[in-house]
Design an enzyme around this catalytic site. Structure first.
Site, PDB file in Angstrom:
ATOM      1  CD  GLU A   1      -3.164  -0.755   2.093  1.00  0.00           C
ATOM      2  OE1 GLU A   1      -4.296  -0.515   1.661  1.00  0.00           O
ATOM      3  OE2 GLU A   1      -2.890  -0.803   3.295  1.00  0.00           O
TER       4      GLU A   1
ATOM      5  CG  HIS B   1      -2.926   2.938   5.918  1.00  0.00           C
ATOM      6  ND1 HIS B   1      -4.277   3.125   6.092  1.00  0.00           N
ATOM      7  CD2 HIS B   1      -2.771   1.657   5.507  1.00  0.00           C
ATOM      8  CE1 HIS B   1      -4.914   2.004   5.775  1.00  0.00           C
ATOM      9  NE2 HIS B   1      -4.025   1.088   5.415  1.00  0.00           N
TER      10      HIS B   1
ATOM     11  CG  HIS C   1      -5.793  -1.775   9.015  1.00  0.00           C
ATOM     12  ND1 HIS C   1      -5.270  -2.969   8.583  1.00  0.00           N
ATOM     13  CD2 HIS C   1      -5.594  -0.898   8.008  1.00  0.00           C
ATOM     14  CE1 HIS C   1      -4.774  -2.829   7.364  1.00  0.00           C
ATOM     15  NE2 HIS C   1      -4.947  -1.574   6.990  1.00  0.00           N
TER      16      HIS C   1
ATOM     17  CG  HIS D   1      -8.615  -0.224   4.290  1.00  0.00           C
ATOM     18  ND1 HIS D   1      -8.084   0.089   3.061  1.00  0.00           N
ATOM     19  CD2 HIS D   1      -7.546  -0.612   5.040  1.00  0.00           C
ATOM     20  CE1 HIS D   1      -6.781  -0.117   3.062  1.00  0.00           C
ATOM     21  NE2 HIS D   1      -6.431  -0.543   4.261  1.00  0.00           N
TER      22      HIS D   1
HETATM   23 ZN   LIG Z   1      -4.475  -0.843   4.958  1.00  0.00          ZN
END
Ligand SMILES: [Zn+2]
Length: 232
Positions: free
Chosen positions: A75, A94, A96, A159
């Site tokens: 990603e 980033h 989760h 996500h």
């Molecule tokens: Zn992710």
């Protein structure tokens, strides 16, 4: 200099893990390379709590690992495309985090029911819904950047979240605050009754009073001081 950048990514990663952002081996934080070569990010297949300076590498905008070892996170375009779109952004997180993912999945907007959400709202935290799958391409990375706009955070619905800052210290604190704000809102909903929250003028005042630059820097220092020792 290179070592310092790697140490900072490792420290941020471990802070995020300690703040409940860990999702096994997923989630990553990055710093823009000072020489414009790309960004420094943890390598894949390690948990956030396991990141050491040796597990941080330099990835260019095409996903090529220029320095360091390990497998690259797929990603990476989240980071490279946001940095390309936002010259003011020096770092991207980033992750989760469970409460943020849960709240975004309900479809409810983030509301300032406690202090933390005032760091973001107003404006409303935007929601990226083009896909809940991984952000694997430059096109999707650019779409995330577009949804983020000029803000400091965006929900990737079903996500995770993205938080950004001029520095990794501020981006990390933003990510920590966003998860705390979402947890507080979910807790509020469990209480029934008639929830209340700050109107926009009060939110902006609270942002200045509580989350000014000096306070955010102090929060980072606190998070470093209280980080559990070691990664062994
Ligand atoms: Zn992710």
């Amino acid at each position: 200099m290179t070592t310092d950048v790697r140490e900072l990514v490792a420290t941020s990663s471990r802070i995020l893990a300690a703040a409940g952002h860990g999702d096994l081996i997923w989630g990553h934080a990055s710093i823009r390379d000072a020489e414009g070569k790309g960004m420094w990010i943890k390598s894949a297949e390690w948990g956030l709590d396991e990141v050491t300076p040796e597990r941080v590498h330099l990835v260019d905008p095409d996903g090529v690992v220029l320095s360091g070892d390990g497998q690259r996170h797929s990603e990476y375009p989240i980071h490279t495309e946001i940095m390309a779109a936002r010259p003011d952004v020096g770092a991207v997180v980033h992750t989760h985090p469970p409460h943020a993912v849960a709240l975004a999945a309900t479809g409810q907007p983030l509301l300032p029911v406690s202090h933390a959400a005032n760091y973001f709202v107003p404006p409303a935290v935007t929601r990226f819904t083009d896909t809940a799958d991984l952000v694997l391409t430059s096109e999707l990375g650019r779409a995330v950047a577009t949804t983020l706009g000029a803000a400091r955070a965006v929900f990737l619905v079903n996500h995770g979240i993205v938080a950004v800052g001029a520095t990794l210290q501020s981006a990390t604190v933003a990510a920590v605050l966003l998860e705390r704000a979402c947890a507080q809102q979910l807790l509020t909903h469990t209480g029934g009754g008639w929830p209340t929250w700050s109107p926009p003028e009060e939110s902006l005042a609270k942002r200045e009073h509580i989350y000014n630059d000096r306070a955010v820097a102090a929060v980072w220092d606190y998070l470093v001081r209280t980080l559990p020792d070691g990664t062994d």
